[in-house]
Design an enzyme around this catalytic site. Structure first.
Site, PDB file in Angstrom:
ATOM      1  N   THR A   1       0.823  -1.204   0.000  1.00 29.57           N
ATOM      2  CA  THR A   1       0.000   0.000   0.000  1.00 29.57           C
ATOM      3  C   THR A   1       0.858   1.255   0.000  1.00 29.57           C
ATOM      4  O   THR A   1       0.438   2.311  -0.472  1.00 29.57           O
ATOM      5  CB  THR A   1      -0.942   0.002   1.224  1.00 29.57           C
ATOM      6  OG1 THR A   1      -1.673  -1.222   1.246  1.00 29.57           O
ATOM      7  CG2 THR A   1      -1.928   1.152   1.174  1.00 29.57           C
TER       8      THR A   1
ATOM      9  N   TYR B   1       6.226 -12.955   2.845  1.00 30.57           N
ATOM     10  CA  TYR B   1       4.984 -12.683   2.118  1.00 30.57           C
ATOM     11  C   TYR B   1       4.841 -13.682   0.977  1.00 30.57           C
ATOM     12  O   TYR B   1       5.602 -13.677   0.015  1.00 30.57           O
ATOM     13  CB  TYR B   1       5.016 -11.254   1.563  1.00 30.57           C
ATOM     14  CG  TYR B   1       3.646 -10.644   1.304  1.00 30.57           C
ATOM     15  CD1 TYR B   1       2.473 -11.397   1.313  1.00 30.57           C
ATOM     16  CD2 TYR B   1       3.528  -9.276   1.057  1.00 30.57           C
ATOM     17  CE1 TYR B   1       1.236 -10.826   1.090  1.00 30.57           C
ATOM     18  CE2 TYR B   1       2.294  -8.685   0.827  1.00 30.57           C
ATOM     19  CZ  TYR B   1       1.154  -9.461   0.844  1.00 30.57           C
ATOM     20  OH  TYR B   1      -0.067  -8.879   0.619  1.00 30.57           O
TER      21      TYR B   1
ATOM     22  N   LYS C   1       2.806 -14.610   5.752  1.00 35.41           N
ATOM     23  CA  LYS C   1       1.668 -13.803   5.307  1.00 35.41           C
ATOM     24  C   LYS C   1       1.221 -14.280   3.934  1.00 35.41           C
ATOM     25  O   LYS C   1       2.030 -14.362   2.996  1.00 35.41           O
ATOM     26  CB  LYS C   1       2.066 -12.328   5.249  1.00 35.41           C
ATOM     27  CG  LYS C   1       0.940 -11.403   4.809  1.00 35.41           C
ATOM     28  CD  LYS C   1       1.380  -9.951   4.834  1.00 35.41           C
ATOM     29  CE  LYS C   1       0.248  -9.032   4.407  1.00 35.41           C
ATOM     30  NZ  LYS C   1       0.633  -7.616   4.426  1.00 35.41           N
TER      31      LYS C   1
END
Length: 306
Positions: free
Chosen positions: A45, A132, A157
């Site tokens: 983000t 991730y 994640k």
């Protein structure tokens, strides 16, 4: 160990396109004051892909100073191995508490190569590191178990959304660490993660990224309270009235998962500037729809908390 709503701030840019640390400071402070459980700076983000190494370091330093020890600060790192290592070391030197390791640049690799990539970054950084699982860095259960055993790796994640594989991965990692005192956590990292929270919680993945928290912490926190207290009626109302329509809007254009969030922050009164290329700004029509959704979501958050 992390808990609560995980805040992934956007990275503000000034009118001339340069990084805007002052606005980032205000953005991060507001998120912490709103109740963030942790701050993840310069991640997806935060347009990690669009930052220079110097800008990345400035973002991490600014976030650490703004948080001032109130909650943990994790920095996004990744890309080419030397770049990932350099950014990780710089993040550590500038006060980051941990790292979120994004995929390596462009290439597809076998499972052994991905494990080696994680190991080399983790060893060089010496900070708690969350892997991730997304894009060209997809770890099967066996590779995930290897990764979980690496020193400093403390989390996994998921940004893929393959619930069956993730369920097997969660069970496999927990079994492999059962006799160890090593702390380890699992995270839902799908875009607009709230829509998949019920499914992820069912397989033992309660933590999640909340991009909505960037521009509407009231909505994000209302949903988090609902799902953690078992208030299904309240959670469903927020999903149906806000999150599901937001996903429909997000899916209209690639990159809207970031540019809509940044637009939402601007709608709430903080000028964080536009997204950098290759992402694009929302159209006027889509901005109007986002504004309407935001108004509806805030009303739902108020009414469901009454």
């Amino acid at each position: 160990m992390l808990d609560g709503v995980l805040f992934f701030p956007v990275t503000p840019f000034a009118p001339d396109g340069a990084l805007d640390p002052q606005t980032l400071d205000a953005h991060v402070r507001a998120g912490v004051e709103a109740g963030a459980g942790a701050v993840f700076a310069a991640c997806g983000t935060g347009e990690f892909h669009a930052l220079s190494p110097r800008e990345h370091t400035d973002v991490v330093r600014t976030a650490v100073e703004a948080v001032n020890g109130a909650v943990p600060v994790y920095a996004g790192v990744g890309g080419a191995l030397p770049t990932a290592v350099d950014l990780a070391v710089a993040a550590r030197e500038n006060g980051a508490d941990g790292l979120l390791l994004l995929p390596p640049y462009l290439v597809n690799a076998d499972q052994g190569g991905l494990v080696r990539y994680v190991r080399e970054v983790a060893e060089a950084a010496g900070l708690p590191l969350i892997v991730y699982n997304r894009a060209n860095a997809r770890f099967g259960p066996r590779a995930a178990v290897e990764v979980a055993a690496i020193d400093h790796v403390v989390g996994f994640k998921d940004g893929v959304g393959d619930i069956e594989t993730l369920a097997r991965t969660v069970v496999a990692i927990r079994a492999s660490l059962r006799d160890s005192a090593k702390p380890f956590q699992f995270f839902n990292g799908l875009p607009t993660a709230e829509v998949t929270v019920p499914a992820y919680r069912a397989i033992g993945v309660p933590l999640y990224s909340s991009a909505v928290f960037c521009f509407a912490p009231e909505i994000s926190l209302a949903f988090h309270q609902a799902v953690t207290t078992g208030d299904d009626k309240r959670a469903d109302a927020l999903l149906a009235g806000f999150f599901h329509p937001l996903v429909a809007l997000r899916d209209k254009v690639p990159g809207y998962a970031v540019s809509l969030v940044k637009a939402g922050v601007r709608l709430r009164g903080l000028d964080v500037g536009p997204v950098r290329a290759p992402l694009t700004e929302p159209t006027r029509e889509d901005l109007d729809e986002l504004a309407s959704l935001l108004e509806r979501g805030l009303e739902l958050a108020r009414s469901t908390s009454a």
